[in-house]
Design a protein around this motif. Sequence first.
Motif, PDB file in Angstrom:
ATOM      1  N   ARG A  11      -6.361  45.955  15.513  1.00 23.74           N
ATOM      2  CA  ARG A  11      -6.259  47.316  16.068  1.00 23.74           C
ATOM      3  C   ARG A  11      -7.431  47.574  17.035  1.00 23.74           C
ATOM      4  O   ARG A  11      -7.239  48.096  18.130  1.00 23.74           O
ATOM      5  CB  ARG A  11      -6.282  48.321  14.902  1.00 23.74           C
ATOM      6  N   ASP A  15      -7.201  48.350  21.043  1.00 19.81           N
ATOM      7  CA  ASP A  15      -7.821  49.539  21.652  1.00 19.81           C
ATOM      8  C   ASP A  15      -8.733  49.143  22.819  1.00 19.81           C
ATOM      9  O   ASP A  15      -8.778  49.826  23.841  1.00 19.81           O
ATOM     10  CB  ASP A  15      -8.640  50.316  20.610  1.00 19.81           C
ATOM     11  N   ARG A  18      -6.542  48.209  25.752  1.00 21.46           N
ATOM     12  CA  ARG A  18      -5.945  49.408  26.353  1.00 21.46           C
ATOM     13  C   ARG A  18      -6.977  50.139  27.216  1.00 21.46           C
ATOM     14  O   ARG A  18      -6.694  50.523  28.345  1.00 21.46           O
ATOM     15  CB  ARG A  18      -5.434  50.329  25.235  1.00 21.46           C
ATOM     16  N   GLU A  19      -8.192  50.283  26.707  1.00 21.74           N
ATOM     17  CA  GLU A  19      -9.209  51.014  27.476  1.00 21.74           C
ATOM     18  C   GLU A  19      -9.633  50.214  28.709  1.00 21.74           C
ATOM     19  O   GLU A  19      -9.920  50.791  29.756  1.00 21.74           O
ATOM     20  CB  GLU A  19     -10.418  51.375  26.602  1.00 21.74           C
ATOM     21  N   ASP A  59     -12.898  51.598  14.422  1.00 22.07           N
ATOM     22  CA  ASP A  59     -12.414  52.561  15.426  1.00 22.07           C
ATOM     23  C   ASP A  59     -13.149  52.316  16.739  1.00 22.07           C
ATOM     24  O   ASP A  59     -14.309  51.902  16.731  1.00 22.07           O
ATOM     25  CB  ASP A  59     -12.685  53.995  14.969  1.00 22.07           C
ATOM     26  N   ASN A  60     -12.479  52.600  17.839  1.00 13.96           N
ATOM     27  CA  ASN A  60     -13.088  52.358  19.153  1.00 13.96           C
ATOM     28  C   ASN A  60     -13.967  53.535  19.565  1.00 13.96           C
ATOM     29  O   ASN A  60     -13.687  54.230  20.539  1.00 13.96           O
ATOM     30  CB  ASN A  60     -11.983  52.103  20.188  1.00 13.96           C
ATOM     31  N   TYR A  75     -15.427  48.998  22.903  1.00 13.78           N
ATOM     32  CA  TYR A  75     -15.050  48.759  24.303  1.00 13.78           C
ATOM     33  C   TYR A  75     -16.290  48.583  25.183  1.00 13.78           C
ATOM     34  O   TYR A  75     -16.340  47.706  26.052  1.00 13.78           O
ATOM     35  CB  TYR A  75     -14.180  49.922  24.823  1.00 13.78           C
TER      36      TYR A  75
END
Length: 232
Positions: A11, A15, A18-19, A59-60, A75
């Motif tokens: 996950r 993320d 995607r970023e 979590d990002n 990220y």
Amino acid sequence: MKSERAADIERMLADIRREAAYTSDYIKLAAFSPRVMAAMASVPRHRFVPAELQEYAYDNGPLPIGHGQTISQPYIVALMSELLQLNEGATVLEIGTGSGYQTAVLSCLARQVYSIEIVEALGQLARSRLQQLGFHNIETRIDDGYLGWAQHAPYDGIIVTAAAPYVPPPLLEQLKTGARLVIPVGGRLTGQQLMVLEKNHAGEIRETQVLPVAFVPLTRRSARTHTTNESA
Ligand code: SAH
């Protein structure tokens, strides 16, 4: 438990991808390299996050690590690692060890990592954590990283993970020709920009602005501390 973590890591990687795609116009990349993504996949981020925040470890986003400091967003860690363009034989200097998470990612991408942290408690915790996790190509130190680490210079890459009002001249001096310094520059009022400074073979510096960012400030040891050290 183990498969849960594998799902968390997947996950996090999704993320990050995607970023990277959202920000591709800024970062001039459509995606991060497989090497950097493999390093992100291999470092157990939950081991660098305080016990009470474990559920957010993948979590990002940034998370508090005490002493008013934060572990950087995954990220941003991937982006800064990518911008350094390190090869396997590289020697890299990091200013702002913090939790040691970015340090661990760098250790997967370089031959040797030197990292400096100004907050003693954080530097000590990161050092023992990195040792426990079996990272053997990292040397850490408690000091003001503004001055770099001249003993091991010049470096194939230098990364600063706290925002400076201007680029510290000693860090540019400790950069090899052809190497890059990745650093957030700016203050509370002006906003910060992630910058890449590349030293060409004539020793000239080429500057590129990459992305608006929000880092904790680079702090300095007070003049008083320096005086005390000098007279000691
Ligand atoms: N890469 C770290 C980021 C930590 S936040 C991580 O992902 O965990 C930035 C860190 O820089 C903080 O721990 C802060 O104490 C440290 N720092 C601030 N000014 C510094 C200086 N002059 N020298 C060394 N470290 C500094």
